[in-house]
Structure formats: structure tokens, C-alpha cells
Write a protein that holds these residues in place. Structure first.
Motif, short mmCIF file in Angstrom:
data_model
loop_
_atom_site.label_atom_id
_atom_site.label_comp_id
_atom_site.label_asym_id
_atom_site.label_seq_id
_atom_site.Cartn_x
_atom_site.Cartn_y
_atom_site.Cartn_z
N ALA A 249 0.86 -1.33 -0.06
CA ALA A 249 -0.13 0.03 -0.11
C ALA A 249 0.94 1.31 0.01
O ALA A 249 0.43 2.20 -0.45
CB ALA A 249 -0.86 -0.04 1.02
N LEU A 250 1.87 1.16 0.94
CA LEU A 250 2.94 2.40 0.70
C LEU A 250 3.70 2.60 -0.75
O LEU A 250 3.60 3.88 -0.92
CB LEU A 250 4.10 2.05 1.76
CG LEU A 250 3.50 2.18 3.18
CD1 LEU A 250 4.69 1.86 4.08
CD2 LEU A 250 2.82 3.55 3.44
N VAL A 251 4.04 1.43 -1.25
CA VAL A 251 4.27 1.82 -2.63
C VAL A 251 3.45 2.36 -3.56
O VAL A 251 3.76 3.21 -4.45
CB VAL A 251 4.97 0.23 -3.14
CG1 VAL A 251 5.18 0.20 -4.71
CG2 VAL A 251 6.25 -0.08 -2.39
N ALA A 252 2.21 1.82 -3.53
CA ALA A 252 1.01 2.42 -4.43
C ALA A 252 1.07 3.73 -4.24
O ALA A 252 0.51 4.62 -5.43
CB ALA A 252 -0.24 1.54 -3.93
N ALA A 253 1.19 4.08 -2.91
CA ALA A 253 0.92 5.63 -2.44
C ALA A 253 2.11 6.49 -2.89
O ALA A 253 1.83 7.86 -2.89
CB ALA A 253 0.62 5.97 -1.00
N THR A 254 3.15 5.91 -3.36
CA THR A 254 4.56 6.60 -3.60
C THR A 254 5.10 6.47 -4.82
O THR A 254 4.74 7.06 -5.94
CB THR A 254 5.50 6.30 -2.25
OG1 THR A 254 5.76 4.74 -2.29
CG2 THR A 254 5.29 6.77 -1.08
N ARG A 255 5.59 5.30 -5.04
CA ARG A 255 6.48 5.05 -6.38
C ARG A 255 5.44 4.92 -7.33
O ARG A 255 5.53 5.34 -8.54
CB ARG A 255 7.44 3.94 -6.09
CG ARG A 255 8.23 3.43 -7.38
CD ARG A 255 9.26 2.33 -7.27
NE ARG A 255 8.44 0.94 -7.06
CZ ARG A 255 8.71 -0.02 -6.48
NH1 ARG A 255 9.97 -0.21 -6.02
NH2 ARG A 255 8.30 -1.13 -6.64
N THR A 256 4.43 4.09 -7.11
CA THR A 256 3.41 3.82 -8.38
C THR A 256 2.71 4.85 -8.79
O THR A 256 2.57 5.16 -9.77
CB THR A 256 2.37 2.61 -7.73
OG1 THR A 256 3.21 1.13 -7.42
CG2 THR A 256 1.48 2.29 -9.01
N SER A 257 2.24 5.79 -7.66
CA SER A 257 1.50 6.92 -8.01
C SER A 257 2.50 7.82 -8.85
O SER A 257 1.87 8.41 -9.74
CB SER A 257 0.99 7.49 -6.85
OG SER A 257 -0.05 6.83 -6.32
N ALA A 258 3.69 8.14 -8.37
CA ALA A 258 4.57 8.86 -9.13
C ALA A 258 4.61 8.60 -10.57
O ALA A 258 4.91 9.09 -11.73
CB ALA A 258 6.13 8.86 -8.42
#
Length: 317
Positions: A249-258
Motif C-alpha cells: 500500500a505504501l508503494v502504491a501511494a508513493t512510487r506507483t503513483s509517481a
């Protein structure tokens, strides 16, 4: 609006998160045009020829991305509005991508999602809520590299929503008052239609995750009790209720969203050369996602934000 907002943040010391600005497109009579403000608010574009004329106009304002209101479904509550056809959307995508700008769409139906994915958009926003995601859509999304941003936070039934004390602590006085009033006025029952759509949205998120479609975090903040700031955390927490690990979920909110908006070369991860937008949290949110509600220090582009002063301003009537 774009240049003055950027100047306020850059030249006048206004504290803000990392802002990305979009120019909006819609068809005449479609969602995004209801207020009747015309091109001051949304570029009305009905044909590929108009798209090739209007997209350069939009890009002249140097937006970070383009948002297109392609889907006129009004959630079964109100009469449907007009929807954009694939040819017009494809023209917007073609010209935007040539200029290096991503395109996201307001797409809330399965049929609309297939139109948008086949047109090559970078992400479908606001969740497919009318029917289960099927293989045809998944294949189209994989082929086009189309991601998904569900904005669950705006659809979660407010009648049954429970905010934790840590979440309430992040709200401003007006938002807290709204929550108290909402609870006082509600009997806690969710209308059957809204409950059905909410169930479809949750199931579709699970299906898309299982299919390994890139999923980012967005909220539609500002709409109906979906609060700026805190709703992004709530959206991230919701992912963990739908099959994501806290770390995912943290990756979705950071790297993936970017990555969805083409900025993962400068944003979304912590390493040399990246923009230093950082949040220091008390706890271990990669193991306990609720620890995200306890931020201790924040840096924006390498400058530490004065949290106590900003919180005092937030709480000042």
C-alpha cells in the motif's frame, strides 16, 4: 491559475505539498461542464478535430497532466450525461503524449473504462462501480499500460464510516464539526444502491490487484466529507483491507503513483537525486498501516515544514 499557484508556492513561501496541476477536458453536456462555465473551467471537446485544436491550447499553460471527463454515468441516481468517444479521447492522448504529458480520465463504468483503455490513457480514475471488471478490460489495460486509481475514500458510505481518534486529530475544526453533524443526522443505514456500488468497487480493486494492474492512490478530496490530506492516508489504509500488504500500500501511494504521472525519475522513492518529499512517522507503517496517522516530521523539497505552526493555523477558527 497554474502559473500564479506555482508562484505562490515557489516565490512567496506558501507551504504546500508537491502540487501537480491538470487542465480538464469534457464533451459538451458531459460531466465537468455542469456549472456552465465553459472553457474557463473545462475545455469542451466533441470531435478529434476539436481535440487536435484544444490540446495545444491546454498544453500552452504547462500543466503537469491532462484530465478528461469521459464517462457520463451518474451512478444510477441522476440522468446520465454525455460521454466522450474513443476517437476524440485518442486524439487528446496522442497530442498529450507527444508533449510528454500523461492523461487520466474520470471513468466510472466498465464500458467507459474499455473506451479509455483502448484510447491509451495512463490511468482510469474514480473506480469502476457499475459492473465487475472482466478479462477484456484487463487485456486492454495491460496492452495500453493503463493504471487504476479507485478513489475509494470518496465512495465509502459516510453513514457507516468510522474515523479513528488519530484520524480525527488531523482534521480542522470545520471538518470535525461536519463529522459530528453527519453522525447526528444519520441512522447508520446505507441505501441499497450505494451499498451495491460500494461492494462492486471493493471487488474490482481485488480483481485488479490480482491481475497485477498498477494501482495508485487518489481521493477526490473536497467532495462530500472527503478531506484534503487525511483522505490520502485513509485511501492507503483501505488498500490493506482489500488484499494489499502495508508495504504494498505504501508503494502504491508513493512510487506507483509517481510512475502513473511519469514522475518516478524524480519522485516516489528515497534515494540520491530524488526530490526530498519525506514523511517521518512514529511506528512501522510498513507493518502496521495505522501508524501512518502519526506523522512526526515532514520535508517538502528538502525543507522541513514547521508542523506545529501549521497545525496551530489549522486549528485557529
Amino acid at each position: 491559475m497554474i502559473a500564479p499557484i506555482r508562484a505562490l508556492v515557489k516565490d512567496h513561501g506558501l507551504w504546500a505539498p508537491n502540487l501537480n496541476h491538470a487542465v480538464r477536458f469534457a464533451v459538451d453536456g458531459g460531466h465537468g461542464t455542469e456549472a456552465g462555465w465553459g472553457p474557463q473551467f473545462t475545455l469542451e471537446t466533441d470531435t478529434p478535430r476539436e481535440a487536435h485544436r484544444n490540446t495545444p491550447r491546454a498544453l500552452a499553460y504547462d500543466p503537469d497532466l491532462i484530465k478528461v471527463f469521459t464517462d457520463g454515468w451518474r451512478y444510477g441516481r441522476d440522468p446520465d450525461l454525455m460521454s466522450m468517444n474513443r476517437e476524440t479521447l485518442s486524439a487528446i492522448v496522442e497530442d498529450s503524449h507527444k508533449a510528454g504529458r500523461p492523461v487520466v480520465t474520470h471513468t466510472v463504468t466498465l464500458g467507459g473504462a474499455k473506451v479509455a483503455a483502448s484510447a491509451g490513457v495512463d490511468a482510469l480514475a474514480h473506480g469502476i462501480g457499475d459492473a465487475p471488471v472482466d478479462k477484456e478490460l484487463l487485456d486492454l489495460m495491460r496492452k495500453s499500460g493503463t493504471a487504476y486509481i479507485a478513489t475509494m475514500a470518496v465512495y465509502e458510505p459516510k453513514e457507516s464510516r468510522v474515523l479513528s481518534p488519530a484520524e480525527v486529530a488531523l482534521l480542522n475544526p470545520g471538518e470535525r464539526a461536519r463529522e459530528v453533524a453527519t453522525k447526528a443526522e444519520s441512522d447508520g443505514k446505507v441505501e441499497p444502491y450505494n451499498a451495491r456500488r460500494w461492494a462492486i468497487l471493493q471487488d474490482n480493486m481485488r480483481r485488479l490487484r490480482k491481475a497485477k494492474i498498477p494501482i495508485g492512490v487518489g481521493t477526490d478530496a473536497g467532495i462530500g466529507g472527503t478531506y484534503h490530506g487525511s483522505s490520502a492516508v485513509r485511501e492507503t489504509v483501505w488498500l490493506t483491507k482489500l488484499g494489499f500488504t502495508p508495504a504494498e500500500a505504501l508503494v502504491a501511494a508513493t512510487r506507483t503513483s509517481a510512475a502513473i504521472i511519469g514522475q518516478d525519475d524524480t519522485h516516489g522513492t528515497i534515494r540520491p537525486g530524488m526530490r526530498a518529499d519525506l514523511v517521518l512517522v512514529e511506528g512501522q507503517p510498513d507493518k502496521r498501516i495505522d501508524d501512518l496517522w502519526n506523522p512526526k516530521r515532514v520535508w517538502v523539497a528538502g525543507r522541513e515544514a514547521p508542523l506545529e505552526r501549521l497545525r496551530a493555523l489549522r486549528d485557529n477558527p
